[in-house]
Design a protein around this motif. Structure first.
Motif, mmCIF file in Angstrom:
data_model
loop_
_atom_site.group_PDB
_atom_site.id
_atom_site.type_symbol
_atom_site.label_atom_id
_atom_site.label_comp_id
_atom_site.label_asym_id
_atom_site.label_seq_id
_atom_site.Cartn_x
_atom_site.Cartn_y
_atom_site.Cartn_z
ATOM 1 N N GLN A 95 0.839 -1.203 0.000
ATOM 2 C CA GLN A 95 0.000 0.000 0.000
ATOM 3 C C GLN A 95 0.874 1.253 0.000
ATOM 4 O O GLN A 95 0.545 2.250 -0.649
ATOM 5 C CB GLN A 95 -0.931 -0.017 1.222
ATOM 6 N N ARG A 96 2.001 1.195 0.708
ATOM 7 C CA ARG A 96 2.912 2.347 0.706
ATOM 8 C C ARG A 96 3.488 2.571 -0.703
ATOM 9 O O ARG A 96 3.629 3.706 -1.143
ATOM 10 C CB ARG A 96 4.075 2.102 1.674
ATOM 11 N N VAL A 97 3.819 1.462 -1.381
ATOM 12 C CA VAL A 97 4.335 1.592 -2.759
ATOM 13 C C VAL A 97 3.238 2.181 -3.661
ATOM 14 O O VAL A 97 3.504 3.049 -4.508
ATOM 15 C CB VAL A 97 4.810 0.225 -3.321
ATOM 16 N N PRO A 105 -7.385 4.606 1.656
ATOM 17 C CA PRO A 105 -5.913 4.535 1.563
ATOM 18 C C PRO A 105 -5.250 3.947 2.792
ATOM 19 O O PRO A 105 -4.091 3.541 2.725
ATOM 20 C CB PRO A 105 -5.509 6.009 1.398
ATOM 21 N N GLU A 106 -5.970 3.902 3.917
ATOM 22 C CA GLU A 106 -5.355 3.400 5.146
ATOM 23 C C GLU A 106 -5.323 1.876 5.203
ATOM 24 O O GLU A 106 -4.762 1.300 6.131
ATOM 25 C CB GLU A 106 -6.088 3.969 6.372
ATOM 26 N N THR A 107 -5.898 1.215 4.169
ATOM 27 C CA THR A 107 -5.955 -0.251 4.149
ATOM 28 C C THR A 107 -4.567 -0.861 4.341
ATOM 29 O O THR A 107 -3.644 -0.575 3.586
ATOM 30 C CB THR A 107 -6.531 -0.743 2.799
ATOM 31 N N ARG A 111 -0.207 7.581 10.456
ATOM 32 C CA ARG A 111 0.144 8.955 10.882
ATOM 33 C C ARG A 111 1.006 9.626 9.818
ATOM 34 O O ARG A 111 0.842 10.802 9.503
ATOM 35 C CB ARG A 111 0.864 8.918 12.236
ATOM 36 N N ARG A 112 1.922 8.857 9.253
ATOM 37 C CA ARG A 112 2.784 9.401 8.194
ATOM 38 C C ARG A 112 1.947 9.825 6.987
ATOM 39 O O ARG A 112 2.156 10.899 6.418
ATOM 40 C CB ARG A 112 3.809 8.343 7.779
ATOM 41 N N LEU A 113 0.969 8.982 6.624
ATOM 42 C CA LEU A 113 0.093 9.301 5.497
ATOM 43 C C LEU A 113 -0.712 10.570 5.795
ATOM 44 O O LEU A 113 -0.856 11.445 4.927
ATOM 45 C CB LEU A 113 -0.845 8.121 5.216
ATOM 46 N N ALA A 114 -1.214 10.672 7.034
ATOM 47 C CA ALA A 114 -2.010 11.848 7.406
ATOM 48 C C ALA A 114 -1.170 13.120 7.280
ATOM 49 O O ALA A 114 -1.639 14.140 6.745
ATOM 50 C CB ALA A 114 -2.535 11.690 8.827
ATOM 51 N N ARG A 115 0.074 13.056 7.747
ATOM 52 C CA ARG A 115 0.973 14.233 7.630
ATOM 53 C C ARG A 115 1.225 14.570 6.173
ATOM 54 O O ARG A 115 1.242 15.730 5.780
ATOM 55 C CB ARG A 115 2.299 13.946 8.351
ATOM 56 N N MET A 116 1.421 13.523 5.367
ATOM 57 C CA MET A 116 1.691 13.752 3.937
ATOM 58 C C MET A 116 0.491 14.420 3.270
ATOM 59 O O MET A 116 0.649 15.363 2.472
ATOM 60 C CB MET A 116 2.005 12.407 3.263
ATOM 61 N N LEU A 117 -0.711 13.982 3.620
ATOM 62 C CA LEU A 117 -1.915 14.556 3.006
ATOM 63 C C LEU A 117 -2.130 16.009 3.458
ATOM 64 O O LEU A 117 -2.545 16.862 2.671
ATOM 65 C CB LEU A 117 -3.142 13.701 3.324
ATOM 66 N N GLU A 118 -1.840 16.280 4.721
ATOM 67 C CA GLU A 118 -1.945 17.663 5.206
ATOM 68 C C GLU A 118 -0.967 18.563 4.462
ATOM 69 O O GLU A 118 -1.305 19.671 4.029
ATOM 70 C CB GLU A 118 -1.676 17.714 6.715
#
Lengths: 247, 244
Positions: free
Chosen positions: A150-152, A170-172, A180-187
């Motif tokens: 999912q990260r790739v 996307p959190e699947t 948390r990393r994804l949330a920061r990236m989206l912000e």
């Protein structure tokens, strides 16, 4: 969520969908959905299973042609001139869209070539590092866990730095740290004048990220909810059809 | 609203700074072709299926038919092409079935990838794999049936036949991948359309093998014409074929 930068104020919508209808045989999956997505905003698509969220994301990503309606992305008519609209969009769906027998790096390199990414090798290295998958970059994707895949997949979606990110759950498979990393990236993504549309069944996670939510039910928009009103009882009321509009 | 990090590339540019469309097209064909060949080198799925089926068909024909030398030159080309085309069908079926099964087809469809470039890249990948299978099957045919094959004479015929099979097969593989019974659907769609190619290629191979029954007509020109038509039609209609 921080205050939006001044550059986000008074801009034309990044995406305008008008009267989107999609039929699968006799089934009407979308019944005239209209929505605008502005730069700098993160919009959540909520709804019970079968509400049409995934179909709508696929239409917005130009992977699926609507049966009727109009779609403009970045001022480009995405139905008539999809080739010009597609570089503006990055999407992650239920599938990772990754080749299992290629490595993570080879997958990113391949998609980067399709999108004509400038300075491809540097960009691939940057994305691998940002997505925290540099250590497994040269392993075949099939040997990676679902979360790593999912990260790739997320790295593939942001590789060409699109203006609009469309993320279907996307959190699947992601652990808490990766979420948390994804949330920061989206912000960070929306702070840079871009937009995010995401679907999720996790209300807490959605409330942290989204500026507003659009609730779909049986292929129609049944409610618009501001972030401050994203409470379980309000969302449940919207799901059941008891709420026509809020926020 | 133009993306800052895409479509700038290196080399030739148009007045507005974008790459000429022919360069973009070529780069896309190369990217998909290189990816498909790399995957085939790693998995060997299509080549193995084609090769094993073609060789098994030739061995079966060798046992089933008592081909005396005078009959061989008349029947041999048909035996060879039945084995090659039936074997090719197995590999062609995987062209889009694998992309759909792994969810990568949607990734391709969401990319700014010219549908004709996708078609051409898939066609070239199939052509290379069919040719690789033929380079083993033709010598095996010569040994099994004790035929003296004039390799340079047969080579052009093989290539033209393989282009036709790959052109039609790639198109119908995309169509069949939408259906549930795609393994059955592909041959049903493919074989009737391949009849002109098969007639031409069997006759041309017969001439190359010195068959007395082969009619002396410009078969190679006919094959070139059909190949051109099939490739052009495939590239033009491919966008419609991919739509759900």
């Amino acid at each position: 969520m921080t205050e939006r930068p001044s550059s986000c104020i008074i801009q034309p919508p990044l995406l305008v969908a008008t009267g989107i209808v999609r039929r699968f045989g006799r089934t009407l999956a979308l019944r005239g959905v209209s929505l605008n997505i502005m730069p700098c905003e993160c919009v959540a698509l909520l709804g019970p299973n079968g509400a049409g969220k995934t179909t709508l994301v696929r239409v917005l990503a130009t992977a699926l042609q609507p049966s009727a309606g109009a779609l403009t992305i970045g001022g480009v008519d995405a139905l008539r001139d999809a080739a010009r609209a597609r570089p503006l969009v990055g999407a992650v769906g239920h599938e990772t869209h990754l080749y299992q027998d290629l490595t993570a790096r080879e997958n990113l390199r391949f998609y980067g070539r399709l999108y004509g990414v400038r300075g491809l090798e540097d960009r691939v290295s940057t994305v691998l590092k940002e997505s925290d998958i540099a250590a497994v970059a040269d392993r075949p994707v099939r040997t990676l866990s679902r979360g790593m895949q999912q990260r790739v997949a997320l790295g593939r979606a942001i590789l060409h730095e699109p203006m609009l990110l469309l993320l279907d759950e996307p959190e699947t498979g992601l652990d808490d740290t990766a979420q948390r990393r994804l949330a920061r990236m989206l912000e960070d993504w929306t702070d840079r004048g871009r937009a995010v549309v995401l679907t999720s069944h996790r209300l807490e996670w959605t409330r942290r990220l989204a500026d507003r939510a659009i609730v779909l039910r049986e292929g129609q928009i049944v409610a618009h909810i501001d972030r401050s009103d994203l409470e379980p009882d309000i969302v449940a009321a919207a799901y059941s059809g008891a709420l026509s509009s809020a926020g | 609203m133009q993306d800052s990090n895409t479509n700038s590339g290196q080399g030739l540019r148009t007045a507005d700074g974008a790459d000429p469309s022919v360069l973009v097209f070529g780069r896309q064909v190369y990217a998909v072709l290189a990816k498909d060949l790399l995957l085939e080198v790693r998995t060997k799925d299509a080549l193995t299926a084609m090769l094993v089926f073609s060789l098994l068909a030739l061995v079966t024909f060798n046992f089933a038919l008592d081909l005396r030398p005078e009959v061989m030159s008349a029947v041999g080309p048909g035996v060879l092409w039945v084995a090659l085309v039936f074997g090719s069908t197995l590999g062609l079926a995987r062209t889009f079935a694998a992309e759909r099964d792994h969810g990568t087809l949607e990734g391709l469809l969401m990319a700014p990838l010219d549908r004709s470039a996708l078609y051409l890249a898939k066609l070239l990948a199939n052509l290379i794999i069919i040719s690789a299978a033929a380079t083993v099957s033709v010598p095996a045919f010569a040994v099994l049936f004790d035929v003296a094959v004039d390799i340079p004479a047969v080579l052009g015929t093989l290539l033209l036949g393989a282009v036709g099979v790959a052109a039609v097969g790639t198109l119908f593989s995309a169509m069949a991948s939408h259906t549930r019974a795609r393994e059955v659907m592909l041959p049903i769609l493919l074989f009737p359309i391949l009849v002109p190619i098969l007639i031409g290629v069997v006759q041309a191979t017969g001439l190359a093998l010195g068959s007395p029954t082969a009619r002396d007509m410009p078969w190679l020109s006919l094959l070139v014409a059909f190949d051109g038509i099939y490739v052009a039609v495939g590239a033009l209609v491919f966008d419609f074929v991919l739509q759900e």
